[in-house]
Design a protein around this motif. Structure first.
Motif, short mmCIF file in Angstrom:
data_model
loop_
_atom_site.label_atom_id
_atom_site.label_comp_id
_atom_site.label_asym_id
_atom_site.label_seq_id
_atom_site.Cartn_x
_atom_site.Cartn_y
_atom_site.Cartn_z
N GLU A 124 1.30 -18.63 -4.56
CA GLU A 124 0.84 -17.10 -4.09
C GLU A 124 1.07 -16.67 -2.98
OE1 GLU A 124 -1.01 -14.60 -6.35
OE2 GLU A 124 0.12 -15.80 -7.60
N ASP B 244 3.63 -17.03 -1.03
CA ASP B 244 5.19 -16.26 -1.00
C ASP B 244 5.49 -15.33 -1.98
OD1 ASP B 244 5.77 -18.23 0.94
OD2 ASP B 244 6.48 -19.61 -0.57
N THR B 245 4.38 -14.87 -2.86
CA THR B 245 4.63 -13.69 -3.61
C THR B 245 4.36 -12.15 -2.82
OG1 THR B 245 3.88 -15.00 -5.60
CG2 THR B 245 3.65 -12.73 -5.94
N LEU B 246 5.21 -11.45 -2.94
CA LEU B 246 5.16 -10.12 -2.50
C LEU B 246 3.86 -9.23 -3.13
CD1 LEU B 246 8.76 -9.19 -2.13
CD2 LEU B 246 7.15 -10.16 -0.35
N ASP B 247 3.19 -8.33 -2.35
CA ASP B 247 2.22 -7.60 -3.04
C ASP B 247 2.90 -6.86 -4.21
OD1 ASP B 247 0.45 -8.34 -1.34
OD2 ASP B 247 0.38 -7.15 0.12
N CYS B 248 4.15 -6.37 -4.07
CA CYS B 248 4.75 -5.44 -5.01
C CYS B 248 5.13 -6.14 -6.36
CB CYS B 248 5.86 -4.77 -4.30
SG CYS B 248 7.07 -5.70 -3.76
N SER B 249 5.03 -7.65 -6.21
CA SER B 249 5.44 -8.27 -7.50
C SER B 249 4.27 -8.29 -8.47
CB SER B 249 5.69 -9.84 -6.83
OG SER B 249 6.78 -9.70 -6.05
N PHE B 250 4.13 -7.12 -9.40
CA PHE B 250 3.21 -7.30 -10.26
C PHE B 250 3.35 -8.15 -11.40
CE2 PHE B 250 3.14 -3.10 -8.14
CZ PHE B 250 1.82 -3.25 -7.90
N ASP C 39 -3.59 -13.23 -11.29
CA ASP C 39 -4.39 -11.86 -11.45
C ASP C 39 -3.37 -10.78 -12.49
OD1 ASP C 39 -6.21 -12.89 -9.75
OD2 ASP C 39 -5.43 -11.81 -8.09
N GLY C 40 -2.24 -11.26 -12.59
CA GLY C 40 -1.25 -10.26 -13.10
C GLY C 40 -1.37 -10.48 -14.61
#
Length: 91
Positions: free
Chosen positions: A77, A79-85, A90-91
């Motif tokens: 989490e 390393d996951t970008l905010d734009c990586s929906f 939570d996705g």
């Protein structure tokens, strides 16, 4: 490992294709699982034909997966970008 076992129990840890039930794994001892699974060679799934069994992990695999998840998930989490929906819990 105990917390992971409880998670699998809460999810009604039914036996998989190996027919090993949660009670069998509990009797054997869940703390023995990580070292034993690490020592086992990876084997391909059966599949010589049109149909093959569902790849439902065994009870012992699910216990180890549940134990590893709280350790690895925060690392992933971070390393996951905010734009990586759709890629995180939570996705």
């Amino acid at each position: 490992m105990e917390r992971a076992r409880e998670d699998v129990r809460r999810d009604r840890g039914a036996a998989s294709i190996d027919r090993v039930a949660l009670a069998d794994v509990e009797e054997y001892g869940v703390t023995r699982l990580p070292d034993e699974l690490a020592a086992e060679p990876a084997t391909p799934r059966p599949g010589s034909g049109e149909r093959r069994p569902l790849p439902i992990p065994s009870v012992r695999d699910r216990i180890v997966q549940a134990a590893v998840k709280p350790v690895l998930e925060p690392i992933s989490e971070a390393d996951t970008l905010d734009c990586s929906f759709g890629l995180g819990p939570d996705g």
